[in-house]
Design a protein around this motif. Structure first.
Motif, PDB file in Angstrom:
ATOM      1  N   MET A 106       0.602  -1.083  -0.341  1.00 12.29           N
ATOM      2  CA  MET A 106       0.175   0.067  -0.005  1.00 12.29           C
ATOM      3  C   MET A 106       0.925   0.800  -0.322  1.00 12.29           C
ATOM      4  N   SER A 107       0.866   2.216  -0.927  1.00 13.03           N
ATOM      5  CA  SER A 107       1.471   3.256  -1.343  1.00 13.03           C
ATOM      6  C   SER A 107       1.364   4.232   0.936  1.00 13.03           C
ATOM      7  N   LYS A 108       2.122   5.368   1.026  1.00  7.66           N
ATOM      8  CA  LYS A 108       1.627   5.986   1.468  1.00  7.66           C
ATOM      9  C   LYS A 108       0.424   6.695   1.288  1.00  7.66           C
ATOM     10  N   ARG A 109       0.531   7.689   0.307  1.00  4.24           N
ATOM     11  CA  ARG A 109      -1.519   7.936   0.066  1.00  4.24           C
ATOM     12  C   ARG A 109      -1.852   7.183   0.445  1.00  4.24           C
ATOM     13  N   LYS A 110      -1.966   5.843   0.429  1.00  7.43           N
ATOM     14  CA  LYS A 110      -3.771   4.643   0.488  1.00  7.43           C
ATOM     15  C   LYS A 110      -3.362   4.710   1.793  1.00  7.43           C
ATOM     16  N   GLY A 111      -2.243   4.567   2.442  1.00  8.49           N
ATOM     17  CA  GLY A 111      -2.395   4.522   3.441  1.00  8.49           C
ATOM     18  C   GLY A 111      -3.362   5.467   4.732  1.00  8.49           C
TER      19      GLY A 111
END
Length: 188
Positions: A1-6
């Motif tokens: 999971m990307s940092k933005r999605k997280g």
């Protein structure tokens, strides 16, 4: 999971908890509470949550302090608004039984709301009581009107004028209600 999605996943989780669990007498959360918990981009988080809820026939509803819905609200208006989860579609008559209200109590609420709408948003309590006495047992009329007020569907001022309250604006499609009642009237 990307940092933005997280980043957004954790905010979605927090927003869901705030909107689904009742913390005050009134359901839902004020915009300023969401801003405090989620940050200034809470409207974006609510839009993402609303898209997730579509599959469940639910929606995030915004109720402004004024009666009118605002097309492009400012952050200041959103902070004062109340947000909560409502149905996106309609209940079937069988599902309506599950909400805990008798069908005659729901009919009384529909009558009271329709009457107040027909009187341009306010009506004397006495007139609404007389109207409901034609349809409901007399002992239930006062109890039901007080119940509608307590649950946030109607509000009453010191002059015993009844108005539509925030929950009616949030949960009831007033135009659809009037169209339904007028359609029923012409069919009868």
């Amino acid at each position: 999971m990307s940092k933005r999605k997280g980043y957004y996943a954790s905010k979605l989780k927090r927003a869901t908890h705030m909107l689904f669990y009742r913390r005050h007498a009134k359901p839902g959360v004020k915009g300023w509470e969401l801003r405090k918990a989620l940050g200034a981009d809470y409207p974006k988080v609510l839009n993402i949550l609303d898209n997730y809820l579509k599959a469940l026939d639910l929606q995030v509803k915004t109720v402004f302090e004024e009666e009118k819905t605002v097309e492009k609200p400012t952050l200041e208006l959103l902070d004062k608004a109340r947000f909560y989860i409502t149905l996106r579609g309609e209940l079937t008559p069988k599902e309506a039984k599950m909400i805990g209200w008798r069908i005659d109590d729901l009919a009384g609420l529909a009558i009271a709301i329709a009457y107040i709408i027909s009187k341009k948003g306010k009506a004397p309590r006495k007139e609404v009581e007389e109207l409901l006495r034609d349809k409901l047992p007399g002992w239930k009329v006062d109890i039901n009107i007080d119940r509608y007020i307590r649950y946030g569907y109607l509000t009453q001022d010191e002059n015993e004028q009844l108005y539509l309250d925030w929950r009616t604006r949030a949960e009831i499609d007033q135009k659809a209600l009037i169209d339904l009642l007028l359609g029923t009237e012409t069919k009868a």
